[in-house]
Design a protein around this motif. Structure first.
Motif, short mmCIF file in Angstrom:
data_model
loop_
_atom_site.label_atom_id
_atom_site.label_comp_id
_atom_site.label_asym_id
_atom_site.label_seq_id
_atom_site.Cartn_x
_atom_site.Cartn_y
_atom_site.Cartn_z
N CYS A 453 23.57 -77.42 -26.21
CA CYS A 453 24.38 -76.86 -25.10
C CYS A 453 25.73 -76.41 -25.63
CB CYS A 453 24.61 -77.92 -24.03
SG CYS A 453 23.14 -78.39 -23.17
N GLY A 454 26.37 -77.28 -26.42
CA GLY A 454 27.75 -77.02 -26.84
C GLY A 454 27.86 -75.83 -27.76
N LEU A 455 26.99 -75.76 -28.79
CA LEU A 455 27.16 -74.72 -29.82
C LEU A 455 26.33 -73.48 -29.54
CD1 LEU A 455 27.18 -76.79 -33.15
CD2 LEU A 455 29.07 -76.24 -31.62
N GLN A 456 25.14 -73.71 -28.91
CA GLN A 456 24.23 -72.56 -28.76
C GLN A 456 24.30 -71.97 -27.34
OE1 GLN A 456 20.22 -73.63 -29.88
NE2 GLN A 456 19.63 -71.50 -30.20
N GLY A 457 24.88 -72.74 -26.39
CA GLY A 457 25.03 -72.23 -25.02
C GLY A 457 23.69 -72.05 -24.33
N VAL A 458 22.71 -72.91 -24.70
CA VAL A 458 21.41 -72.89 -24.01
C VAL A 458 21.20 -74.24 -23.32
CG1 VAL A 458 20.37 -71.24 -25.63
CG2 VAL A 458 20.07 -73.70 -26.00
N SER A 459 20.38 -74.21 -22.27
CA SER A 459 20.13 -75.44 -21.51
C SER A 459 18.63 -75.65 -21.37
CB SER A 459 20.76 -75.32 -20.12
OG SER A 459 20.28 -74.14 -19.48
N PRO A 460 18.19 -76.91 -21.21
CA PRO A 460 16.77 -77.19 -21.09
C PRO A 460 16.25 -76.72 -19.73
CG PRO A 460 18.02 -79.21 -20.84
CD PRO A 460 19.00 -78.14 -21.16
N PRO A 461 15.13 -76.01 -19.67
CA PRO A 461 14.61 -75.52 -18.38
C PRO A 461 13.99 -76.62 -17.52
CG PRO A 461 13.13 -74.90 -20.14
CD PRO A 461 14.32 -75.53 -20.78
N VAL A 462 13.77 -77.79 -18.11
CA VAL A 462 13.33 -78.97 -17.33
C VAL A 462 14.16 -80.16 -17.80
CG1 VAL A 462 10.97 -78.14 -16.99
CG2 VAL A 462 11.52 -79.50 -19.00
N PRO A 463 14.43 -81.14 -16.93
CA PRO A 463 15.29 -82.26 -17.32
C PRO A 463 14.76 -82.97 -18.55
CG PRO A 463 14.91 -82.29 -14.97
CD PRO A 463 14.02 -81.23 -15.52
N ARG A 464 15.68 -83.39 -19.42
CA ARG A 464 15.31 -84.09 -20.64
C ARG A 464 15.83 -85.53 -20.57
NH1 ARG A 464 11.57 -81.94 -21.39
NH2 ARG A 464 11.28 -82.21 -23.64
N SER A 465 15.21 -86.41 -21.36
CA SER A 465 15.67 -87.81 -21.42
C SER A 465 15.35 -88.38 -22.80
CB SER A 465 14.93 -88.63 -20.37
OG SER A 465 13.60 -88.84 -20.84
N GLU A 466 15.62 -89.67 -22.97
CA GLU A 466 15.30 -90.29 -24.27
C GLU A 466 13.82 -90.65 -24.38
OE1 GLU A 466 16.99 -90.13 -26.86
OE2 GLU A 466 18.93 -89.59 -26.00
#
Ligand code: NXA
Ligand code: ZN
Length: 585
Positions: A453-466
């Protein structure tokens, strides 16, 4: 200990003879597994890898018995490299065996991964899912494939990677280094290397932000703004690539001047019935035009240039040196696309490097630094992909050059080269922090998405977790292949291109240069490649370009006309906020 030069020379002679057969045997076992993934071939590869590691340990110990301080620089460098064997130095052989097993298990999970759309509708990454990301504009289907791939690969590797990770933090198994990341960075022979790549990344960030803004605005038109987060990020499944690392398959959506001919020649290749073999012959022809070394008989005879039917293989493209001065191969599940034409040049660039340094002592049969090895083929592609050259080889028949096609071409190249920069930079930012023990297993995915998110400015299209382990969905993590080398290559290749274009007598802007048929450029490049890793890379860079440091200037000069266009087109709708949307804590 022993400072006798005569004995030292005999030891080096013995090393150079025995290492060729030892490494050849190791490569054959790895090739057998990579081109036919079975339990038996996996077991055999791990067994031969252990034997090779132990042989390297024995040679390192014998080398350590010499006092090299009075030897000449070349001998000292050979002794250093014979002793510098990384994880192979692990004295706990059970652990070493376990390490190699865990790596081959992850490689197998990745390479046999399939995305299932329905009970009996499962597809492999190559060619099916790759084609889907390149051609589909169905956001739902892309989202399913994006999640499905990560469920079938990364998610299944989390425990294996945690085990692997336990071998790579302090006290590092790589004798003499704080951790595996420190060992990997040591190949660049400068203790400021991490600051150097950070400086280059910061310098190039404005170009990426402008491209990101332009692409975001076009994709919002295509898919509607509703699926874009307020934070300014681009959902990662919309960028034409499973990892959002190169966006050039979106050219049809992104050309500034859509009325002009499209520069993606995939259709023309299919129309002209290109085959995988033809793709590699086009690349071989370019090296021959420069007076460089053509692919030998074994290359054509033993390479795997397309996915074989009826068995599982590691499809991620790679080039192989079998360390006997004759046998060099590429393994690529070649599809008939422009992207694979570019990949074929990339892989053949590795083979050309192997050929150029094949008479070096074995420990010098390597790139001047890993970035050099990744840059050779791409430098050739910078000439091949010019409209002028594509027209010359009949892939762009009705091409007329004007300002608008010029900007379109620069956009096509930026979607490949500028789009890649933060991705090429962030993978080892994540991995170095894991090896340092800063990123724990409990934070693998959070740390990954902070960087994405910070460097590439992309976000996951579905929620992510550990529960997920998204780094494992990118080949180089299970493959344990360092990645900063590609970022370094993307900077170096423009420095090489600028130097070679000067030698070839090119006039005009850098982005219109095609060094085809320039034997002067070929001679200069060959001279540098033939040195292998026998001297520090700054010397090799100086021989080719006159410079001794990496510089982003040639890359920035190349794209300057596009940057002017983007700044005018974007206005102030540029950038994204740091918080990472849809990461479930
Ligand atoms: C850029 C890098 N190239 C390669 O592996 O040859 C990749 O495909 O991710
Ligand atoms: Zn490569």
């Amino acid at each position: 200990n022993n400072s006798d030069v005569e004995e030292a020379s005999l030891f080096l002679e013995e090393y150079n003879n025995v290492s060729q057969t030892t490494f050849n045997r190791n490569m054959e076992a790895a090739w057998t597994f990579n081109t036919n993934i079975t339990n038996e071939n996996q077991k055999k590869m791990v067994e031969v890898q252990l034997e090779t590691d132990l042989w390297q340990q024995e040679m390192a110990n014998r080398a350590a018995a010499f006092n090299t301080s009075a030897f000449n620089a070349t001998m000292q460098r050979q002794f250093y490299k014979i002793k510098d064997i990384g994880t192979a130095a692990m004295t706990d052989h059970g652990k070493l065996q376990k390490l190699n097993e865990v790596l081959s298990d992850m490689e197998s999970i990745y390479s046999t991964g399939k995305v299932c759309f329905a009970e009996n509708d499962c597809k492999p990454l190559d060619p099916d899912i790759t084609r889907l990301f390149e051609t589909s504009r169905d956001e739902q289907k892309l989202r399913i494939a994006w999640k499905g791939w990560r469920d079938q690969t990364g998610r299944k590797m989390r425990d294996l990677y945690t085990t692997f990770h336990s071998f790579c933090v302090y006290p590092c198994v790589c004798v003499g280094y704080a951790d595996t990341g420190a060992y990997w960075r040591s190949w660049y022979e400068m203790d400021t290397f991490d600051q150097e790549v950070k400086r280059l990344f910061e310098q190039l960030k404005p170009l990426y932000e402008q491209l990101h803004a332009f692409v975001r605005q076009r994709l919002k038109k295509q898919y509607g703004a509703a699926i874009f987060p307020q934070t300014g990020h681009i959902p990662a499944h919309l960028l034409g690539n499973m990892w959002a690392q190169s966006w050039n398959s979106l050219q049809d959506l992104l050309m500034p001047f859509p009325s002009k001919p499209i520069l993606d020649v995939t259709e023309e290749m299919v129309k002209q019935k290109y085959t995988p073999r033809k793709i590699f012959e086009v690349s071989d022809d370019f090296f021959k035009s420069l007076g460089m070394i053509e692919m030998p008989f074994e290359f054509w005879n033993k390479s795997m240039l397309e996915r074989p039917a009826g068995r599982e293989v590691v499809c991620h493209a790679s080039a192989w040196d079998f360390y006997n001065g004759r046998d060099f191969r590429v393994k690529q599940c070649t599809d008939i696309t422009m992207d694979h034409l570019s990949t074929a040049h990339h892989e053949m660039g590795h083979i050309e490097y192997f050929l150029q340094y094949r008479n070096q002592p074995l420990v010098f049969r390597d790139g001047a630094n890993p970035g050099f090895h990744e840059a050779v083929g791409d430098v050739i592609s910078l000439s091949v992909e010019t409209p002028k050259h594509l027209n010359k080889i009949g892939l762009l028949p009705n091409y007329v050059e004007d300002n608008e096609t010029d900007i379109n071409f620069l956009m096509a190249m930026a979607l490949q080269k500028i789009a890649f920069l933060p991705f090429g930079y962030l993978i080892d930012q994540w991995r170095w922090s894991v090896f340092k023990g800063v990123t724990k297993a409990s934070d693998y995915n959070k740390a990954w998405w902070n960087l994405r998110c910070g460097l590439q400015g992309v976000s996951p299209p579905v929620p992510r977790s550990e529960e997920d382990f998204d780094p494992g969905a990118k080949y180089h993590i299970p493959g344990n292949t360092p990645y900063i080398r590609y970022f370094v290559s993307y900077v170096l290749q423009f420095q090489f291109h600028k130097a070679l274009c000067g030698i070839a007598g090119h006039n005009g802007p850098l982005h219109t240069c095609d060094i085809y048929n320039s034997s002067a450029a070929g001679q200069k490049l060959s001279a540098m490649l033939s040195k292998g890793s026998s001297q520090v890379w700054t010397e090799s860079l100086k021989e080719l370009t006159g410079q001794t440091t990496m510089s982003a200037q040639p890359l920035m000069d190349y794209f300057q006309p596009l940057l002017d266009y983007l700044r005018a087109a974007n206005g102030d709708e540029v950038g994204w906020s740091d918080d990472c949307p849809s990461f479930a804590d």
